[in-house]
Design a protein around this motif. Structure first.
Motif, PDB file in Angstrom:
ATOM      1  N   UNK A  30      -0.908  11.553  -0.501  1.00  0.00           N
ATOM      2  CA  UNK A  30      -0.228  12.726   0.073  1.00  0.00           C
ATOM      3  C   UNK A  30       0.162  13.724  -1.023  1.00  0.00           C
ATOM      4  N   UNK A  31       0.408  13.217  -2.215  1.00  0.00           N
ATOM      5  CA  UNK A  31       0.788  14.124  -3.313  1.00  0.00           C
ATOM      6  C   UNK A  31      -0.438  14.790  -3.937  1.00  0.00           C
ATOM      7  N   UNK A  32      -1.584  14.135  -3.790  1.00  0.00           N
ATOM      8  CA  UNK A  32      -2.807  14.708  -4.354  1.00  0.00           C
ATOM      9  C   UNK A  32      -3.432  15.755  -3.426  1.00  0.00           C
ATOM     10  N   UNK A  33      -3.394  15.498  -2.128  1.00  0.00           N
ATOM     11  CA  UNK A  33      -4.059  16.391  -1.175  1.00  0.00           C
ATOM     12  C   UNK A  33      -3.025  17.231  -0.434  1.00  0.00           C
ATOM     13  N   UNK A  34      -3.223  18.537  -0.584  1.00  0.00           N
ATOM     14  CA  UNK A  34      -2.372  19.534   0.027  1.00  0.00           C
ATOM     15  C   UNK A  34      -2.179  19.405   1.528  1.00  0.00           C
TER      16      UNK A  34
ATOM     17  N   UNK B 121       8.009  17.592  15.786  1.00  0.00           N
ATOM     18  CA  UNK B 121       8.454  16.224  15.517  1.00  0.00           C
ATOM     19  C   UNK B 121       8.622  15.987  14.014  1.00  0.00           C
ATOM     20  N   UNK B 122       7.572  16.299  13.258  1.00  0.00           N
ATOM     21  CA  UNK B 122       7.604  16.061  11.809  1.00  0.00           C
ATOM     22  C   UNK B 122       8.015  17.367  11.131  1.00  0.00           C
ATOM     23  N   UNK B 123       9.302  17.635  11.174  1.00  0.00           N
ATOM     24  CA  UNK B 123       9.789  18.981  10.824  1.00  0.00           C
ATOM     25  C   UNK B 123       9.535  19.349   9.361  1.00  0.00           C
ATOM     26  N   UNK B 124       9.405  18.339   8.492  1.00  0.00           N
ATOM     27  CA  UNK B 124       9.169  18.646   7.080  1.00  0.00           C
ATOM     28  C   UNK B 124       7.709  19.017   6.799  1.00  0.00           C
ATOM     29  N   UNK B 125       6.812  18.699   7.705  1.00  0.00           N
ATOM     30  CA  UNK B 125       5.377  18.771   7.405  1.00  0.00           C
ATOM     31  C   UNK B 125       4.884  20.203   7.172  1.00  0.00           C
ATOM     32  N   UNK B 126       5.386  21.141   7.959  1.00  0.00           N
ATOM     33  CA  UNK B 126       4.881  22.512   7.877  1.00  0.00           C
ATOM     34  C   UNK B 126       5.035  23.071   6.457  1.00  0.00           C
ATOM     35  N   UNK B 127       6.214  22.911   5.926  1.00  0.00           N
ATOM     36  CA  UNK B 127       6.481  23.416   4.589  1.00  0.00           C
ATOM     37  C   UNK B 127       5.638  22.660   3.548  1.00  0.00           C
ATOM     38  N   UNK B 128       5.500  21.355   3.726  1.00  0.00           N
ATOM     39  CA  UNK B 128       4.708  20.551   2.786  1.00  0.00           C
ATOM     40  C   UNK B 128       3.246  20.968   2.812  1.00  0.00           C
ATOM     41  N   UNK B 129       2.772  21.425   3.960  1.00  0.00           N
ATOM     42  CA  UNK B 129       1.384  21.901   4.057  1.00  0.00           C
ATOM     43  C   UNK B 129       1.252  23.329   3.516  1.00  0.00           C
ATOM     44  N   UNK B 130       2.383  23.927   3.185  1.00  0.00           N
ATOM     45  CA  UNK B 130       2.347  25.305   2.695  1.00  0.00           C
ATOM     46  C   UNK B 130       2.113  26.312   3.802  1.00  0.00           C
ATOM     47  N   UNK B 131       2.497  25.943   5.041  1.00  0.00           N
ATOM     48  CA  UNK B 131       2.339  26.860   6.180  1.00  0.00           C
ATOM     49  C   UNK B 131       3.679  27.492   6.507  1.00  0.00           C
TER      50      UNK B 131
ATOM     51  N   UNK C 283      10.282  11.526  -2.923  1.00  0.00           N
ATOM     52  CA  UNK C 283       8.958  12.051  -2.554  1.00  0.00           C
ATOM     53  C   UNK C 283       9.034  12.856  -1.259  1.00  0.00           C
ATOM     54  N   UNK C 284       9.158  14.168  -1.384  1.00  0.00           N
ATOM     55  CA  UNK C 284       9.310  15.009  -0.179  1.00  0.00           C
ATOM     56  C   UNK C 284       8.113  14.972   0.767  1.00  0.00           C
ATOM     57  N   UNK C 285       6.951  14.483   0.303  1.00  0.00           N
ATOM     58  CA  UNK C 285       5.791  14.452   1.205  1.00  0.00           C
ATOM     59  C   UNK C 285       5.847  13.276   2.180  1.00  0.00           C
TER      60      UNK C 285
ATOM     61  N   UNK D  86       0.813  -1.230   0.000  1.00  0.00           N
ATOM     62  CA  UNK D  86       0.000   0.000   0.000  1.00  0.00           C
ATOM     63  C   UNK D  86       0.847   1.282   0.000  1.00  0.00           C
ATOM     64  N   UNK D  87       2.160   1.105  -0.056  1.00  0.00           N
ATOM     65  CA  UNK D  87       3.078   2.247   0.087  1.00  0.00           C
ATOM     66  C   UNK D  87       2.870   3.307  -0.997  1.00  0.00           C
ATOM     67  N   UNK D  88       2.786   2.866  -2.253  1.00  0.00           N
ATOM     68  CA  UNK D  88       2.674   3.832  -3.355  1.00  0.00           C
ATOM     69  C   UNK D  88       1.334   4.561  -3.327  1.00  0.00           C
ATOM     70  N   UNK D  89       0.287   3.830  -2.975  1.00  0.00           N
ATOM     71  CA  UNK D  89      -1.030   4.448  -2.892  1.00  0.00           C
ATOM     72  C   UNK D  89      -1.033   5.540  -1.819  1.00  0.00           C
ATOM     73  N   UNK D  90      -0.384   5.256  -0.710  1.00  0.00           N
ATOM     74  CA  UNK D  90      -0.317   6.235   0.374  1.00  0.00           C
ATOM     75  C   UNK D  90       0.428   7.496  -0.065  1.00  0.00           C
TER      76      UNK D  90
END
Ligand SMILES: [Zn+2]
Length: 260
Positions: free
Chosen positions: A50-54, A249-259, A83-85, A42-46
């Motif tokens: 994440x790449x489809x939804x902001x 904790x998830x330091x990459x997430x903020x930027x990926x969310x566009x925040x 995949x940076x997400x 299920x890895x690729x689907x997941x």
């Protein structure tokens, strides 16, 4: 603003109506999601989700019960690089309640996942069930990576040990169950700067929605309500501290969310 720090959006029960599920969540004040991985299949689907939804980021990992379904660590490493997400490695860990995977194999897999997290420099989402012992804390100390103990159900003593070693503790719908008196004491104890909330959807629907079989990320609001009540704080305050902790904790997430 609440974040569901751990759900599984790729399972058909959610994926088949994902737009509705995410809209429901938004209407409940839940705006962001981390969809955790469980196996290679299920890895690729997941990642696609994440790449489809902001407002979705994801993790890749092999759950200890998925050992038998195979995995390729090099492939996972490449995926993380491409995949940076992907913001974390997980869920990975040790499952001693359902003993269908021999413990020596669980340990082999777990060590490979820890090494992967170290190699790609990402935090860990840990699935640890009845496995919080000296060996576990020793190997975590050895790797010294940021991590969350997801869906925490262990004792207050174990929680204190995890907090002392610098880890985050996340509560799921289990904390809302009638029989979870002891766990609610843990939810009261965990310091403000270490606590997270999650649904683990589609599993573990919290009270008062427990009759609904398929849990949804929006229901993290009920988990947060229960935890806030234990801690004698407002839902808004709990949302604020858990959101801050999520981004720490998830330091990459903020930027990926566009925040910002
Ligand atoms: Zn999970």
């Amino acid at each position: 603003m609440l974040i569901d720090s751990h759900c599984h959006l790729f399972y058909d029960r959610i994926y088949d109506r994902i737009d509705e599920v995410l809209a429901n969540a938004k209407s409940m004040g839940v705006d962001y999601f981390l969809s955790a991985g469980v196996n290679s299949q299920t890895m690729l689907k997941n990642i696609e989700i994440a790449e489809k939804y902001n407002n979705v980021v994801c993790a890749v990992g092999i759950h200890p019960c998925e050992y038998k379904n195979g995995y390729n660590v090099d492939e996972m490493k490449t995926l993380v690089q491409e995949h940076p997400r992907i913001v974390a490695i997980g869920e990975v860990g040790l499952e001693y309640f359902y003993d269908d995977t021999p413990r020596n194999l669980q340990w082999k897999l777990f060590e490979e996942m820890l090494q992967l997290a170290q190699d790609v420099n990402l935090p860990l989402i840990l699935h640890l069930r009845e496995s919080l012992n000296d060996d576990l804390f020793a190997i975590l100390k050895h790797f010294n990576l940021p991590a969350v103990f997801h869906c925490f159900t262990d004792t207050l003593e174990s929680a204190k040990r995890a907090v002392n070693d610098g880890y985050y503790i996340s509560f799921s719908g289990i904390v809302t169950f009638k029989k979870s008196e002891d766990l609610r004491k843990v939810a009261k104890y965990v310091p403000d700067d270490r606590i997270l909330v999650e649904t683990d959807a589609p599993y573990l629907t919290p009270e008062p929605k427990r009759k609904i079989r398929v849990n949804e990320p929006g229901f993290v609001k009920y988990v947060a309500d229960c935890v806030a009540e234990q801690r004698d704080c407002t839902l808004e305050y709990l949302a604020e501290i858990t959101t801050n902790n999520f981004f720490k904790l998830f330091t990459k997430a903020k930027e990926e969310f566009g925040l910002r």
